[in-house]
Write a protein that holds these residues in place. Sequence first.
Motif, mmCIF file in Angstrom:
data_model
loop_
_atom_site.group_PDB
_atom_site.id
_atom_site.type_symbol
_atom_site.label_atom_id
_atom_site.label_comp_id
_atom_site.label_asym_id
_atom_site.label_seq_id
_atom_site.Cartn_x
_atom_site.Cartn_y
_atom_site.Cartn_z
ATOM 1 N N TRP A 206 37.813 3.109 25.415
ATOM 2 C CA TRP A 206 37.586 4.536 25.668
ATOM 3 C C TRP A 206 38.743 5.175 26.415
ATOM 4 C CZ3 TRP A 206 37.648 7.026 30.283
ATOM 5 C CH2 TRP A 206 37.439 6.273 31.454
ATOM 6 N N LEU A 207 39.540 4.369 27.138
ATOM 7 C CA LEU A 207 40.597 4.956 27.965
ATOM 8 C C LEU A 207 41.727 5.550 27.122
ATOM 9 C CD1 LEU A 207 41.195 5.338 30.977
ATOM 10 C CD2 LEU A 207 42.576 3.296 30.885
ATOM 11 N N PRO A 208 42.311 4.820 26.133
ATOM 12 C CA PRO A 208 43.298 5.480 25.264
ATOM 13 C C PRO A 208 42.676 6.567 24.392
ATOM 14 C CG PRO A 208 43.535 3.092 25.141
ATOM 15 C CD PRO A 208 42.252 3.368 25.849
ATOM 16 N N ALA A 209 41.395 6.399 24.009
ATOM 17 C CA ALA A 209 40.751 7.423 23.178
ATOM 18 C C ALA A 209 40.594 8.730 23.936
ATOM 19 C CB ALA A 209 39.390 6.927 22.702
ATOM 20 N N ALA A 210 40.441 8.662 25.265
ATOM 21 C CA ALA A 210 40.274 9.879 26.064
ATOM 22 C C ALA A 210 41.552 10.701 26.157
ATOM 23 C CB ALA A 210 39.801 9.506 27.473
ATOM 24 N N MET A 211 42.649 10.199 25.569
ATOM 25 C CA MET A 211 43.895 10.973 25.542
ATOM 26 C C MET A 211 43.805 12.181 24.619
ATOM 27 S SD MET A 211 46.024 9.667 27.631
ATOM 28 C CE MET A 211 44.573 9.517 28.611
ATOM 29 N N ALA A 212 42.688 12.330 23.905
ATOM 30 C CA ALA A 212 42.491 13.538 23.098
ATOM 31 C C ALA A 212 42.317 14.774 23.968
ATOM 32 C CB ALA A 212 41.276 13.357 22.192
ATOM 33 N N ALA A 213 42.077 14.591 25.262
ATOM 34 C CA ALA A 213 41.943 15.723 26.189
ATOM 35 C C ALA A 213 43.311 16.364 26.421
ATOM 36 C CB ALA A 213 41.350 15.238 27.507
ATOM 37 N N PRO A 214 43.355 17.600 26.922
ATOM 38 C CA PRO A 214 44.648 18.208 27.298
ATOM 39 C C PRO A 214 45.383 17.365 28.324
ATOM 40 C CG PRO A 214 42.919 19.869 27.269
ATOM 41 C CD PRO A 214 42.236 18.550 27.073
ATOM 42 N N CYS A 264 49.882 -4.664 24.596
ATOM 43 C CA CYS A 264 49.663 -3.641 23.569
ATOM 44 C C CYS A 264 50.512 -2.402 23.814
ATOM 45 C CB CYS A 264 48.185 -3.259 23.526
ATOM 46 S SG CYS A 264 47.114 -4.597 23.001
ATOM 47 N N ALA A 265 50.863 -2.117 25.068
ATOM 48 C CA ALA A 265 51.707 -0.949 25.343
ATOM 49 C C ALA A 265 53.098 -1.113 24.749
ATOM 50 C CB ALA A 265 51.806 -0.722 26.854
ATOM 51 N N ASN A 266 53.551 -2.353 24.575
ATOM 52 C CA ASN A 266 54.864 -2.586 23.970
ATOM 53 C C ASN A 266 54.852 -2.410 22.461
ATOM 54 O OD1 ASN A 266 56.933 -3.654 26.071
ATOM 55 N ND2 ASN A 266 55.007 -4.652 26.613
ATOM 56 N N TYR A 267 53.658 -2.265 21.864
ATOM 57 C CA TYR A 267 53.551 -2.045 20.418
ATOM 58 C C TYR A 267 53.064 -0.638 20.083
ATOM 59 C CZ TYR A 267 54.291 -6.961 19.329
ATOM 60 O OH TYR A 267 54.840 -8.201 19.184
ATOM 61 N N GLU A 268 52.848 0.179 21.087
ATOM 62 C CA GLU A 268 52.307 1.521 20.871
ATOM 63 C C GLU A 268 53.442 2.533 20.777
ATOM 64 O OE1 GLU A 268 50.040 4.116 19.819
ATOM 65 O OE2 GLU A 268 48.810 2.470 20.584
ATOM 66 N N PHE A 269 53.255 3.576 19.958
ATOM 67 C CA PHE A 269 54.273 4.618 19.795
ATOM 68 C C PHE A 269 53.775 5.997 20.229
ATOM 69 C CE2 PHE A 269 55.778 1.406 16.801
ATOM 70 C CZ PHE A 269 57.107 1.314 17.181
ATOM 71 N N ASP A 270 52.530 6.113 20.605
ATOM 72 C CA ASP A 270 52.004 7.377 21.121
ATOM 73 C C ASP A 270 52.318 7.454 22.616
ATOM 74 O OD1 ASP A 270 50.206 9.364 22.254
ATOM 75 O OD2 ASP A 270 49.241 9.386 20.293
ATOM 76 N N LEU A 271 53.014 8.510 23.022
ATOM 77 C CA LEU A 271 53.496 8.620 24.404
ATOM 78 C C LEU A 271 52.352 8.586 25.406
ATOM 79 C CD1 LEU A 271 55.754 9.174 26.441
ATOM 80 C CD2 LEU A 271 55.565 11.600 25.909
ATOM 81 N N SER A 322 57.476 20.685 24.755
ATOM 82 C CA SER A 322 58.769 21.085 24.195
ATOM 83 C C SER A 322 58.930 20.629 22.755
ATOM 84 C CB SER A 322 59.900 20.505 25.052
ATOM 85 O OG SER A 322 59.797 20.952 26.381
ATOM 86 N N PHE A 323 58.308 19.507 22.399
ATOM 87 C CA PHE A 323 58.430 18.962 21.050
ATOM 88 C C PHE A 323 57.332 19.450 20.112
ATOM 89 C CE2 PHE A 323 61.538 16.287 22.898
ATOM 90 C CZ PHE A 323 62.284 15.753 21.871
ATOM 91 N N LYS A 324 56.757 20.611 20.432
ATOM 92 C CA LYS A 324 55.758 21.243 19.562
ATOM 93 C C LYS A 324 54.576 20.306 19.297
ATOM 94 C CE LYS A 324 58.814 24.440 19.457
ATOM 95 N NZ LYS A 324 58.722 25.449 20.526
ATOM 96 N N ASP A 325 54.040 19.710 20.372
ATOM 97 C CA ASP A 325 52.848 18.850 20.345
ATOM 98 C C ASP A 325 53.066 17.542 19.590
ATOM 99 O OD1 ASP A 325 51.521 20.814 21.759
ATOM 100 O OD2 ASP A 325 50.807 21.805 19.939
ATOM 101 N N CYS A 326 54.287 17.085 19.523
ATOM 102 C CA CYS A 326 54.580 15.779 18.910
ATOM 103 C C CYS A 326 54.575 14.724 20.004
ATOM 104 C CB CYS A 326 55.932 15.810 18.199
ATOM 105 S SG CYS A 326 56.419 14.221 17.513
ATOM 106 N N GLN A 327 53.787 13.661 19.828
ATOM 107 C CA GLN A 327 53.645 12.615 20.849
ATOM 108 C C GLN A 327 54.276 11.291 20.439
ATOM 109 O OE1 GLN A 327 49.238 14.313 22.172
ATOM 110 N NE2 GLN A 327 49.603 12.124 22.120
#
Length: 574
Positions: A206-214, A264-271, A322-327
């Motif tokens: 649930w913790l990475p999934a909660a990144m959908a918040a602002p 897993c953080a070393n394999y993730e590409f979402d900031l 700055s990157f137009k919502d690109c993560q």
Amino acid sequence: MLYYFSLCNILLLYLILISLTFLMLGFYFIMNGIIYFIEYELFMLNGSQVIMTLLFDWMSLIFMGFVLFISSLIIYYSSEYMSGDKYLDRFIILVLMFIFSMMFMIISPNLISILLGWDGLGLVSYCLVIYYQNIKSFNAGMITALSNRVGDSMLLMSIAWMFSYGSWNYFMYIDFFSFNFDVKIIGLLIVISAMTKSAQIPFSPWLPAAMAAPTPVSSLVHSSTLVTAGVYLLIRFNPLYLDSSLSLFMLFISLITMFMSGFCANYEFDLKKIIALSTLSQLGLMMSILSFGYIYLAYFHLLTHALFKALLFMCSGVVIHSFKDCQDIRYLGNLYIQMPLTCICFTISSLCLCGMPFLSGFYSKDLILELYSSCYINMFSYFLYYFSTGLSVSYSIRLIYYLIISDFSFYCYHSIYDEGWIMLKGMFIMVIVSIFGGSMLMWLLFPTPYLVIIPFYLKLMVLLICLFGGWLGYMINKFNLYDIMINLNYNNLCSYFGFMWFMPYITVKISYIYLLMGLKLNKSGDYGWFEMLGGQGLFYMLNDFSLKNQNIQNNIFNLFYIFISFWFILLFLM
């Protein structure tokens, strides 16, 4: 929008003044050993008193001061980050409700009032996760809400189990605990509820999934509010699990969580997900040191982690803005030319996370690792602990590499620069606090410094592991190990590490099974047998009886003549 800027400035001023008041009171309380316990009778019902209790000691006051200080800067930061939102006032109200729920939980020594703040955190976090109102946000909010409801139910069961003690105030009887069966059950329930809030395995997805918040919400959640509630609860209830098998259980779970999140953080590409996994790693570090009984050290790392993690999320929010919502971090690179101020803040916060000497993270992480080296523990746990620490340095250097060193991979026609001065002002304040906060807290919280006597090679082990982790993170990204594994047809292995050991799939599948079971029970129960045997069936039966009765009454004379004729025929035959 001028109204919202003035509103955020007023909130910034008030919250900072209140936070400084709490911090000064907390430092005064710790110097003089003062604790205030306030009871207020709300009402009396049938001879039973309903009492509201509040606990003010140095731990609660300093933590409230930190929460309000970070929250004030994040609300100020949100006034520009969320300036395009049509309902900014609704967002600010939700954030304030979130803050007050956390503060209510901090000052509550009573399990029932703790539950109110605990459940308020879960409810408002659900509202904030689904704030953008799309399918991804709704799914993430549902996973967050269902995972936190497990902890709420455990807390409710612990409240029910404590009826026999005559009070739900944990420190009223906590010194008289003997480790009988009841205390072990209460301790297990509270540990599991803290695991759900602090997202330990198997409640991690649930913790990475909660990144959908602002992003301002993510900064607040991961620094000082939602995920730290479980650690704070265990700090308060520490006699329940010390010197028992629960401490070994906590150590095992926290070690596996640290290792999993770091890998897993070393394999993730979402900031944002990388920073969320780093929070998960630090929560595992706090839980592991709590299992050894070092509650003040875990509290110290909780405060220092709140400072640099809030700064890290604020910097990532500026980059995403700055990157137009690109993560995707693969689109970043060479940003020190376009965004030098943001890159400086991001690098300092990442180095604090790594434990760079004389930054805020160093004072707590170095002391934790040295005390861990002096504890009686097996070799496997020792290796896993230090290896996970090296992995945290690895993904931090990986983020710095993609942000600063790698080639710029965004659109060739772009306009990226340090434009948000309101956001940058909040970040500059957090940078200063992140640099000097660790040493100041060290002097204030530990007037008598810890003396840890370990061999020279164990003392150097911390620095060597950090250097090795930094070198590993740089080399992995320089030679692009991820693409090499894909080319060697190790796709499944990359998916396994990139998706948190497939735990999100398992969580969704388990939730889906129970939701499907509830749908079938609803169909066969509420809309099936209960309808036929319940109110609807009773209605149909009474309706049928009334129709038959009406038919009988309408034909009563015909039936009477038939009955009389039948009676005379019988008399004649007799």
